[in-house]
Scaffold this motif. Structure first.
Motif, mmCIF file in Angstrom:
data_model
loop_
_atom_site.group_PDB
_atom_site.id
_atom_site.type_symbol
_atom_site.label_atom_id
_atom_site.label_comp_id
_atom_site.label_asym_id
_atom_site.label_seq_id
_atom_site.Cartn_x
_atom_site.Cartn_y
_atom_site.Cartn_z
ATOM 1 N N UNK A 132 -34.944 -20.231 -36.457
ATOM 2 C CA UNK A 132 -35.477 -19.879 -35.144
ATOM 3 C C UNK A 132 -36.979 -19.670 -35.208
ATOM 4 N N UNK A 133 -37.467 -18.979 -36.244
ATOM 5 C CA UNK A 133 -38.902 -18.689 -36.356
ATOM 6 C C UNK A 133 -39.734 -19.977 -36.413
ATOM 7 N N UNK A 134 -39.214 -21.003 -37.075
ATOM 8 C CA UNK A 134 -39.932 -22.281 -37.163
ATOM 9 C C UNK A 134 -39.955 -22.981 -35.808
ATOM 10 N N UNK A 135 -38.849 -22.892 -35.085
ATOM 11 C CA UNK A 135 -38.791 -23.482 -33.749
ATOM 12 C C UNK A 135 -39.739 -22.743 -32.809
ATOM 13 N N UNK A 136 -39.783 -21.421 -32.896
ATOM 14 C CA UNK A 136 -40.694 -20.625 -32.067
ATOM 15 C C UNK A 136 -42.140 -21.001 -32.340
ATOM 16 N N UNK A 137 -42.460 -21.203 -33.591
ATOM 17 C CA UNK A 137 -43.838 -21.563 -33.957
ATOM 18 C C UNK A 137 -44.234 -22.902 -33.352
ATOM 19 N N UNK A 138 -43.335 -23.874 -33.400
ATOM 20 C CA UNK A 138 -43.647 -25.191 -32.833
ATOM 21 C C UNK A 138 -43.761 -25.118 -31.319
ATOM 22 N N UNK A 139 -42.882 -24.356 -30.669
ATOM 23 C CA UNK A 139 -42.930 -24.221 -29.207
ATOM 24 C C UNK A 139 -44.213 -23.540 -28.743
ATOM 25 N N UNK A 140 -44.719 -22.628 -29.544
ATOM 26 C CA UNK A 140 -45.920 -21.860 -29.162
ATOM 27 C C UNK A 140 -47.159 -22.740 -29.025
ATOM 28 N N UNK A 141 -47.107 -23.961 -29.501
ATOM 29 C CA UNK A 141 -48.254 -24.869 -29.438
ATOM 30 C C UNK A 141 -48.388 -25.529 -28.077
ATOM 31 N N UNK A 142 -47.406 -25.328 -27.192
ATOM 32 C CA UNK A 142 -47.392 -26.041 -25.918
ATOM 33 C C UNK A 142 -47.301 -25.050 -24.765
ATOM 34 N N UNK A 143 -48.205 -25.218 -23.798
ATOM 35 C CA UNK A 143 -48.263 -24.300 -22.659
ATOM 36 C C UNK A 143 -46.982 -24.326 -21.836
ATOM 37 N N UNK A 144 -46.291 -25.465 -21.826
ATOM 38 C CA UNK A 144 -45.067 -25.598 -21.033
ATOM 39 C C UNK A 144 -43.988 -24.608 -21.467
ATOM 40 N N UNK A 145 -44.080 -24.110 -22.704
ATOM 41 C CA UNK A 145 -43.063 -23.210 -23.245
ATOM 42 C C UNK A 145 -43.475 -21.739 -23.166
ATOM 43 N N UNK A 146 -44.593 -21.444 -22.499
ATOM 44 C CA UNK A 146 -45.124 -20.066 -22.498
ATOM 45 C C UNK A 146 -44.141 -19.058 -21.926
ATOM 46 N N UNK A 147 -43.448 -19.431 -20.869
ATOM 47 C CA UNK A 147 -42.544 -18.481 -20.212
ATOM 48 C C UNK A 147 -41.080 -18.746 -20.544
ATOM 49 N N UNK A 148 -40.840 -19.561 -21.571
ATOM 50 C CA UNK A 148 -39.485 -19.953 -21.939
ATOM 51 C C UNK A 148 -39.093 -19.297 -23.260
ATOM 52 N N UNK A 149 -37.865 -18.813 -23.341
ATOM 53 C CA UNK A 149 -37.372 -18.214 -24.577
ATOM 54 C C UNK A 149 -36.885 -19.306 -25.527
ATOM 55 N N UNK A 150 -37.567 -19.505 -26.675
ATOM 56 C CA UNK A 150 -37.072 -20.484 -27.655
ATOM 57 C C UNK A 150 -35.641 -20.186 -28.115
ATOM 58 N N UNK A 151 -35.322 -18.893 -28.255
ATOM 59 C CA UNK A 151 -33.959 -18.547 -28.644
ATOM 60 C C UNK A 151 -32.970 -18.968 -27.562
ATOM 61 N N UNK A 152 -33.356 -18.822 -26.296
ATOM 62 C CA UNK A 152 -32.489 -19.253 -25.199
ATOM 63 C C UNK A 152 -32.219 -20.747 -25.241
ATOM 64 N N UNK A 153 -33.227 -21.530 -25.607
ATOM 65 C CA UNK A 153 -33.043 -22.978 -25.727
ATOM 66 C C UNK A 153 -32.052 -23.289 -26.837
#
Length: 478
Positions: free
Chosen positions: A405-426
């Motif tokens: 999960x931490x690796x996925x969160x790190x990759x998502x954090x690079x994109x503004x589209x994911x700012x308000x989205x929970x990576x864990x929820x995905x």
């Protein structure tokens, strides 16, 4: 050797297949647990399952076989449905605990009247004639209407309907009654049709609930209200002269969003859940028997699928039996396995056994043209469109089939589209849908779980994730 080119494996959409090839569809339809009879004649009215499990196939089969079963069947879809319409209901505050139940009861009975009038337009019962006239005056019974238009028109009329009431003993005297509010309209319609006698049953099928998600005004109470309304209508018309039943087709992930004190009881007593698990020998599973039904039309035999597989496919892929290998590349759903065979047909040469290379080519095309798009479709409505569109690229850029999960969160954090989205929820959604699995550590040996193989499993944030093999070729990860 069976000629795979001659086998009709259908379309990705059951309605499309039923429209294009109705006779072939009826012959190949597979109902191993007699759900059809229960849906038509029994008390259960909720058909639930994952996307691609075959809910729409049941609806199509009910409609195609309606004349043989002495029923009139009509499907109404909630495509183009706009949740925000409900915000305009003027009688909103007077509709009880769930404000949508009465409104849905009214909408559904209007649809039932439309269905009855379409199939039996010559009914002369005074109450029915007056209700039809009133609904026609308001434009409810137009031929090209869908259920969304019915809802919109009911809101526009402020849940009011003017009907002509005829005195029982003197037909020349008449007066007009103005019905106010959804509950009053529902009661009037119910009273006007419940004693009609026809020797056929009316079945109204509600489909297309996926589209309810695609709106910023989505409220789970709307779906809950629909289910509660259908339950009440079915209970009422089970005891009346006129036989009406309403069936709801709904995805599990949408149903799981709903909360209501009585909903769990309704689902338990009135729900049918489609499941295509493979607990033991694949050749004995319902999923393989479903494919066998289509093969039987071309090469009928006692073990048609097994014989076909031995004749056409290589025995092993690496060290694994080829069927086991292929099943690891799909999710256990009718749509998935049928789409796989459609890709195989493109590589098959009559009279020749498939090579490993040709099988891998078919699996690569299946991954790119079907599987990854199926994942996007299943996420649509739960997350913003731009997130759904970008997700395969996110998984691809991580570069590995295994991740935390931490690796996925790190990759998502690079994109503004994911700012308000929970990576864990995905990831939880991907796990529940079967597109990722997880490794479970234990003392003797780690093991891997996928939700479609292990329905009791849930996402564990601390455990390692694994991308489904059906995605790996499209994502170019290994």
């Amino acid at each position: 050797m069976v000629n795979l080119k001659r086998i009709y494996f259908g379309c990705s959409d059951a309605d499309t297949e039923a429209d294009r090839n109705p006779l072939a569809f009826q012959k190949s339809f597979f109902d191993p647990h007699e759900h059809m009879d229960e849906l038509i004649n029994g008390d259960r009215f909720i058909l639930r399952g994952r996307k691609g499990d075959g809910k729409t196939a049941y609806s199509a089969q009910i409609r195609l076989t309606a004349p043989n079963n002495n029923i009139y069947a009509h499907q109404r879809s909630l495509n183009n449905f706009n949740n925000s319409t409900f915000l305009q209901i003027k009688t909103y505050d007077n509709l009880g605990g769930n404000p949508y139940i009465s409104f849905w009861k009214c909408v559904l009975l209007i649809e039932c009247v439309g269905m009855i009038y379409m199939y039996e337009p010559h009914i002369q019962t005074d109450g029915f004639v007056n209700i039809v006239a009133a609904l026609n005056d308001c434009g409810f019974l137009a031929v090209d209407n869908d259920i969304s238009i019915t809802i919109t028109k009911l809101v526009e009329t402020n849940s009011m309907l003017t009907i002509k009431s005829v005195f029982q003993h003197n037909r020349k005297y008449a007066k007009e009654n103005e019905l106010r509010g959804a509950e009053q309209i529902y009661t009037a319609i119910r009273n006007s049709i419940q004693n009609i006698y026809l020797n056929k049953k009316f079945v109204l099928i509600i489909d297309g609930l996926d589209d309810i998600l695609n709106n910023s005004e989505f409220k789970s109470e709307i779906i809950t209200g629909l289910i509660r309304a259908v339950e009440e209508i079915n209970r009422v018309f089970k005891k009346t002269t006129l036989s009406i039943k309403i069936i709801i087709l709904i995805r599990d992930d949408i149903l799981n969003l709903c909360r209501d004190p009585n909903l769990s009881k309704i689902i338990r007593d009135s729900g049918i859940r489609l499941s295509w698990t493979i607990p033991g020998n694949p050749y004995d599973s319902d999923l393989i028997k479903l494919v066998s039904k289509r093969i039987d039309e071309v090469a009928p035999s006692e073990n048609s699928f097994e014989q076909m597989w031995q004749d056409v496919f290589p025995d092993f892929i690496g060290s694994k039996p080829s069927l086991e290998y292929v099943l690891e590349n799909i999710i256990y759903r009718p749509r998935d396995i049928l789409q796989f065979f459609i890709e195989i047909q493109k590589e098959f040469v009559p009279g020749k056994k498939l090579t490993t290379d040709k099988l891998q080519t078919a699996l690569a095309r299946y991954s790119e043209e079907y599987f990854i798009e199926a994942m996007r479709d299943e996420l649509t409505g739960f997350f913003p469109d731009e997130v759904v569109t970008m997700l395969p690229d996110i998984l691809s850029k991580m570069g590995m089939r295994y991740f935390y999960l931490s690796e996925f969160e790190e990759e998502c954090s690079k994109y503004a589209e994911f700012n308000s989205i929970s990576p864990q929820g995905i990831l939880e959604k991907l796990f529940n849908a079967g597109y990722i699995g997880q490794h479970r550590p234990r003392a003797q040996m780690d093991y891997t779980v996928f939700s479609y193989r292990n329905p009791r499993e849930s996402f564990q944030a601390e455990h390692e994730c694994i991308v489904h093999r059906g995605l790996t070729r499209a994502l170019t990860i290994f």
